[in-house]
Scaffold this motif. Structure first.
Motif, PDB file in Angstrom:
ATOM      1  N   GLY A 246       5.217 -40.742 -69.217  1.00 55.35           N
ATOM      2  CA  GLY A 246       4.020 -39.899 -69.202  1.00 55.35           C
ATOM      3  C   GLY A 246       2.735 -40.659 -68.953  1.00 55.35           C
ATOM      4  N   HIS A 247       2.778 -41.739 -68.180  1.00 55.49           N
ATOM      5  CA  HIS A 247       1.593 -42.581 -67.977  1.00 55.49           C
ATOM      6  C   HIS A 247       0.588 -41.913 -67.051  1.00 55.49           C
ATOM      7  N   ASN A 248      -0.689 -42.157 -67.337  1.00 52.19           N
ATOM      8  CA  ASN A 248      -1.724 -41.542 -66.500  1.00 52.19           C
ATOM      9  C   ASN A 248      -1.832 -42.187 -65.125  1.00 52.19           C
ATOM     10  N   GLU A 249      -1.035 -43.231 -64.868  1.00 50.82           N
ATOM     11  CA  GLU A 249      -0.927 -43.754 -63.491  1.00 50.82           C
ATOM     12  C   GLU A 249      -0.463 -42.673 -62.525  1.00 50.82           C
ATOM     13  N   ALA A 250       0.309 -41.701 -63.004  1.00 51.53           N
ATOM     14  CA  ALA A 250       0.789 -40.638 -62.124  1.00 51.53           C
ATOM     15  C   ALA A 250      -0.383 -39.881 -61.509  1.00 51.53           C
ATOM     16  N   LEU A 251      -1.342 -39.515 -62.342  1.00 55.41           N
ATOM     17  CA  LEU A 251      -2.528 -38.821 -61.818  1.00 55.41           C
ATOM     18  C   LEU A 251      -3.376 -39.752 -60.963  1.00 55.41           C
ATOM     19  N   MET A 252      -3.543 -40.998 -61.401  1.00 56.60           N
ATOM     20  CA  MET A 252      -4.334 -41.945 -60.624  1.00 56.60           C
ATOM     21  C   MET A 252      -3.768 -42.110 -59.217  1.00 56.60           C
ATOM     22  N   LEU A 253      -2.466 -42.363 -59.141  1.00 53.66           N
ATOM     23  CA  LEU A 253      -1.825 -42.569 -57.843  1.00 53.66           C
ATOM     24  C   LEU A 253      -1.761 -41.283 -57.035  1.00 53.66           C
ATOM     25  N   GLY A 254      -1.540 -40.155 -57.703  1.00 53.85           N
ATOM     26  CA  GLY A 254      -1.522 -38.884 -56.990  1.00 53.85           C
ATOM     27  C   GLY A 254      -2.859 -38.591 -56.339  1.00 53.85           C
ATOM     28  N   PHE A 255      -3.954 -38.740 -57.094  1.00 51.40           N
ATOM     29  CA  PHE A 255      -5.286 -38.533 -56.511  1.00 51.40           C
ATOM     30  C   PHE A 255      -5.543 -39.525 -55.384  1.00 51.40           C
ATOM     31  N   MET A 256      -5.150 -40.771 -55.571  1.00 51.60           N
ATOM     32  CA  MET A 256      -5.419 -41.808 -54.580  1.00 51.60           C
ATOM     33  C   MET A 256      -4.701 -41.510 -53.265  1.00 51.60           C
ATOM     34  N   LEU A 257      -3.404 -41.220 -53.338  1.00 50.77           N
ATOM     35  CA  LEU A 257      -2.632 -40.984 -52.119  1.00 50.77           C
ATOM     36  C   LEU A 257      -3.030 -39.679 -51.440  1.00 50.77           C
ATOM     37  N   ALA A 258      -3.231 -38.620 -52.238  1.00 53.53           N
ATOM     38  CA  ALA A 258      -3.662 -37.355 -51.659  1.00 53.53           C
ATOM     39  C   ALA A 258      -5.035 -37.498 -51.003  1.00 53.53           C
ATOM     40  N   GLY A 259      -5.914 -38.281 -51.617  1.00 53.87           N
ATOM     41  CA  GLY A 259      -7.228 -38.508 -51.015  1.00 53.87           C
ATOM     42  C   GLY A 259      -7.151 -39.231 -49.687  1.00 53.87           C
ATOM     43  N   LEU A 260      -6.222 -40.182 -49.571  1.00 55.32           N
ATOM     44  CA  LEU A 260      -6.052 -40.879 -48.293  1.00 55.32           C
ATOM     45  C   LEU A 260      -5.551 -39.934 -47.206  1.00 55.32           C
ATOM     46  N   VAL A 261      -4.608 -39.064 -47.565  1.00 52.64           N
ATOM     47  CA  VAL A 261      -4.075 -38.109 -46.585  1.00 52.64           C
ATOM     48  C   VAL A 261      -5.176 -37.171 -46.100  1.00 52.64           C
ATOM     49  N   ILE A 262      -5.887 -36.561 -47.039  1.00 51.39           N
ATOM     50  CA  ILE A 262      -6.917 -35.581 -46.667  1.00 51.39           C
ATOM     51  C   ILE A 262      -8.112 -36.268 -46.007  1.00 51.39           C
ATOM     52  N   GLY A 263      -8.492 -37.431 -46.517  1.00 51.97           N
ATOM     53  CA  GLY A 263      -9.647 -38.123 -45.973  1.00 51.97           C
ATOM     54  C   GLY A 263      -9.477 -38.569 -44.537  1.00 51.97           C
ATOM     55  N   TYR A 264      -8.234 -38.725 -44.071  1.00 54.07           N
ATOM     56  CA  TYR A 264      -8.006 -39.179 -42.701  1.00 54.07           C
ATOM     57  C   TYR A 264      -8.054 -38.032 -41.692  1.00 54.07           C
ATOM     58  N   ARG A 265      -8.106 -36.805 -42.175  1.00 54.75           N
ATOM     59  CA  ARG A 265      -8.161 -35.681 -41.244  1.00 54.75           C
ATOM     60  C   ARG A 265      -9.486 -35.668 -40.487  1.00 54.75           C
ATOM     61  N   ARG A 266      -9.463 -35.070 -39.312  1.00 56.86           N
ATOM     62  CA  ARG A 266     -10.612 -35.145 -38.399  1.00 56.86           C
ATOM     63  C   ARG A 266     -11.655 -34.078 -38.744  1.00 56.86           C
ATOM     64  N   SER A 267     -12.337 -34.295 -39.835  1.00 62.61           N
ATOM     65  CA  SER A 267     -13.387 -33.372 -40.231  1.00 62.61           C
ATOM     66  C   SER A 267     -14.265 -34.064 -41.261  1.00 62.61           C
ATOM     67  N   PRO A 268     -15.599 -33.930 -41.146  1.00 57.32           N
ATOM     68  CA  PRO A 268     -16.474 -34.532 -42.155  1.00 57.32           C
ATOM     69  C   PRO A 268     -16.174 -34.020 -43.560  1.00 57.32           C
ATOM     70  N   LEU A 269     -15.853 -32.723 -43.671  1.00 56.08           N
ATOM     71  CA  LEU A 269     -15.526 -32.165 -44.983  1.00 56.08           C
ATOM     72  C   LEU A 269     -14.269 -32.816 -45.549  1.00 56.08           C
ATOM     73  N   ALA A 270     -13.304 -33.131 -44.681  1.00 53.65           N
ATOM     74  CA  ALA A 270     -12.073 -33.784 -45.140  1.00 53.65           C
ATOM     75  C   ALA A 270     -12.375 -35.170 -45.707  1.00 53.65           C
ATOM     76  N   VAL A 271     -13.272 -35.899 -45.044  1.00 55.57           N
ATOM     77  CA  VAL A 271     -13.630 -37.233 -45.551  1.00 55.57           C
ATOM     78  C   VAL A 271     -14.278 -37.114 -46.924  1.00 55.57           C
TER      79      VAL A 271
END
Length: 532
Positions: A254-279
Motif C-alpha cells: 500500500g505504498h504511496n509510490e503507486a500514486l506518485m508513479l501513476g501521476f508521473m507516468l500519466a503526466g508524461l503520456v498526456i503532456g506529450y500530446r500535441r496541444s498546449p492544454l495537454a502540456v
C-alpha cells in the motif's frame, strides 16, 4: 538516433502489431504459470496472518480465533509460507516473461497479461500491510491533521501519544520524525482518515484501494508510453505492471509510490500530446506526483525535453517549454500547499528517510564498510563521519549523472523516457537510502522505453534480488528462523520448477516456429483462449 522532430526510437525486432497470438502449447504454459503464481499470492495471504508474515496491527485482530489465528501462533511456519509464496510469484513472473520477450514471433496479449495481474493481485488486497509498516505512518499523518497538528513539525507519537489508534502502530524509527511526504499526500491522508475514523483495519483496506488508483494509472500509462517510444506494450506491461515489486509493495504494501508513479507516468503520456492544454495538464499531474514524493520532479525536466524536441529541438523551444512547465508546476504547488494547510515544512524533512542505514545503497554500504575497516585497523569507530561524507557524495554523483543523461537526451542520443529511467536508476542506487520499491522509480520508465537486453537484464535481476531481500513483516527476525524459512521456500519452489519442466511447461524465449501447437509432456492441460 532520435529524429529531429520525433521522440520515437524503434527497437530492433518485431513491432507490437507483428506478433502472433500464443499457440496451444504456450497458452497451456501460461495457464499453468498463472495458477502457480496465484498459489504464491495465496500463500502470502495465508502467511500474513502472523506477525512474521506481515506488518500486522498490534494487537493482531485474528489472535485467538481458532482456525484463522493458527498461523499467528506459529510464526516460523508463517514465514516459510510467505517466503514460498514470494518465490513462486517471482519464478512464474520470470517464466511468463519469456512469453512477452521483445521480438518474439508469438506473444501473450494485453488482456492475458492484465488477467494475470488481477489473479495475482486479488489475494493481496485483503492482507495486513506487507513488507513495511509505512501504511500506519500514512494513517497517523491523516490523524495528526484531523486533530490539528502539523506533520512537518513533529512525529506522530509526539503529537498524538500512545492513545491514538494509528500512532503506536507506526514503525519505531518514524514515530518521532516529521513527515517527508508532500502536501498532495497530506490532503489525501486527511480525507482518508476522515472517512475511516479510528478503525485501523478499515484504514488499511481503504489506503490500499487509494493506491490501487495509482496502479491503475500505471497500467494505463505504460503501453501508451511504450507506443510513443516505438516499443512493444505487452513487454512493457510485463516488466512494469506485473513486476513482483508492484505486487508486493505497491499493492500488498500500500505504498504511496503507486500514486506518485501513476501521476508521473500519466503526466508524461498526456503532456506529450500535441496541444498546449495537454502540456499544462501533464505538468499538473506530474506536479501532483512531486507533491507526494519529491523524486517525481525529475520527470518534469524530461517532459520539457520531450516537448521541446517535438517542437523542433531548438534552444528557444527548450526555454519556452521550460518556462511554461515551470510556471504551471509552481502554481500547482502553491495551490496544493495552501489546500494542505501545513506549509512548506516537508522540504526540511526530505532527509528523514536517510536516518536509516540502508545496505542496498551503494554509498551507505561503502561508508559502513570503510568504518568497519577502520575498527579492524584500530583507528576507532568513524562510521558516522564516513557516512556524512559518502552519502552526500553519492547523491551528488547521482545528480551529475542525471544531468549528463538529460544532455544526451537533448542531443537526441537517448530517448527521453529511457533517459528518465537511467537517471532515476543512478539517483536511486547512489542515494543514502534504498527501499526495494524504490527500484520501480527506474524500472517503470525503462520497461516501456527499450528492448536493449542490457538494461532489461539488469532490471529483471535487480527485481528478483530486491523481491527477496526484505522480511514480509518489514522488521528484524532471528537469523536461524530466516534460514529455516528460506530452505523450506527453496525446496518448495524447486519442486514446482521440476514439475513444470517435467510436464513440458517451461516456455522458450524465442518461441520457435517449429514449436508444436500442443503440450509436449505430461497430461494435456486445459487450453485457454488467446483473449483470456
Amino acid at each position: 538516433m532520435v529524429g529531429a522532430g520525433s521522440l520515437r526510437r524503434i527497437p530492433a525486432g518485431r513491432s507490437d502489431g507483428d506478433a502472433a497470438p500464443l499457440n496451444g502449447t504456450e497458452r497451456a504454459q501460461l495457464s499453468r504459470l498463472r495458477r502457480w503464481g496465484t498459489v504464491g499470492s495465496l500463500l502470502l495471504m495465508l502467511g500474513a496472518g502472523s506477525s512474521y508474515g506481515s506488518a500486522s496491527p498490534i494487537p493482531n485482530p485474528i489472535d485467538g480465533i481458532r482456525i484463522a489465528g493458527l498461523l499467528s501462533r506459529i510464526g516460523p511456519a508463517a514465514l516459510a509460507c510467505s517466503y514460498t509464496g514470494i518465490g513462486l510469484v517471482v519464478l512464474c513472473w520470470f517464466l511468463i516473461g519469456r512469453l512477452a520477450a521483445p521480438g518474439r514471433p508469438r506473444r501473450l496479449s494485453r488482456s492475458q497479461l492484465s488477467h494475470t495481474l488481477a489473479m495475482w493481485a486479488v489475494p493481496l488486497l485483503v492482507t495486513p500491510p506487507l513488507f513495511s509498516r509505512d501504511v500506519y505512518s500514512y494513517l497517523a499523518i491523516g490523524s495528526m491533521l484531523r486533530h490539528g497538528f502539523n506533520p512537518y513539525d513533529s512525529g506522530p507519537y509526539d503529537s498524538l501519544g500512545d492513545g491514538d489508534p494509528f500512532a503506536h502502530q507506526v514503525d519505531v524509527r518514524w514515530q518521532h520524525t516529521p513527515s517527508p511526504y508532500g502536501p498532495v499526500y497530506l490532503i489525501i491522508a486527511r480525507a482518508l482518515v476522515g472517512i475511516v475514523g479510528d478503525h485501523v483495519v478499515i484504514g488499511i483496506l481503504v489506503q490500499r484501494l487509494v493506491e490501487l488508483l495509482g496502479v491503475a494509472m500505471i497500467v494505463w500509462a505504460l503501453p501508451r508510453l511504450a507506443r510513443i517510444c516505438g516499443f512493444d506494450p505487452v513487454a512493457a506491461l510485463w516488466l512494469g505492471a506485473l513486476n513482483p515489486l508492484v505486487l508486493f509493495h505497491l499493492i500488498g504494501g500500500g505504498h504511496n509510490e503507486a500514486l506518485m508513479l501513476g501521476f508521473m507516468l500519466a503526466g508524461l503520456v498526456i503532456g506529450y500530446r500535441r496541444s498546449p492544454l495537454a502540456v499544462v495538464t501533464g505538468t499538473v499531474l506530474i506536479s501532483c506526483g512531486v507533491g507526494i514524493k519529491a523524486t517525481a520532479a525529475m520527470a518534469l525536466a524530461f517532459l520539457v525535453i520531450m516537448v521541446a524536441l517535438r517542437a523542433g529541438g531548438r534552444w528557444r523551444d527548450l526555454f519556452r517549454v521550460g518556462a511554461v512547465v515551470g510556471m504551471v508546476a509552481a502554481l500547482t504547488f502553491l495551490v496544493v500547499t495552501w489546500a494542505s494547510g501545513a506549509g512548506f515544512g516537508w522540504i526540511n524533512a526530505l532527509g528523514t528517510p536517510g536516518m536509516v542505514r540502508s545496505f542496498l545503497s551503494l554509498s551507505t554500504s561503502l561508508g559502513v564498510g570503510s568504518g568497519q575497516i577502520g575498527l579492524l585497523l584500530g583507528l576507532g569507530d568513524h562510521t558516522q563521519a564516513v557516512l556524512d561524507v559518502m552519502q552526500p557524495v553519492g547523491t551528488l554523483i547521482g545528480a551529475v549523472i542525471a544531468l549528463v543523461v538529460m544532455w544526451q537526451c537533448w542531443q537526441r542520443r537517448l530517448n527521453p523516457i529511457l533517459g528518465l529511467g537511467i537517471a532515476m536508476g543512478a539517483f536511486v542506487l547512489l542515494s543514502p537510502v534504498i527501499q526495494p520499491w524504490y527500484l520501480l522509480w527506474a524500472a517503470l520508465p525503462l520497461a516501456c522505453a527499450t528492448a536493449d537486453a542490457r538494461y532489461r537484464r539488469v532490471t529483471v535481476w535487480l527485481t528478483v534480488l530486491f523481491s527477496v531481500t526484505i522480511m514480509p513483516n518489514g522488521a528484524t527476525i532471528a537469523v536461524f528462523v530466516i534460514v529455516q524459512a528460506v530452505v523450506v521456500a527453496a525446496v518448495g519452489v524447486a519442486v514446482v520448477w521440476w514439475l513444470l519442466r517435467r510436464q513440458g511447461l517451461l516456455p522458450t524465449k524465442d518461441g520457435a516456429d517449429s514449436e508444436p501447437d500442443r503440450p509436449t509432456g505430461g497430461r494435456p492441460d486445459r487450453t485457454v483462449s488467446s483473449a483470456d
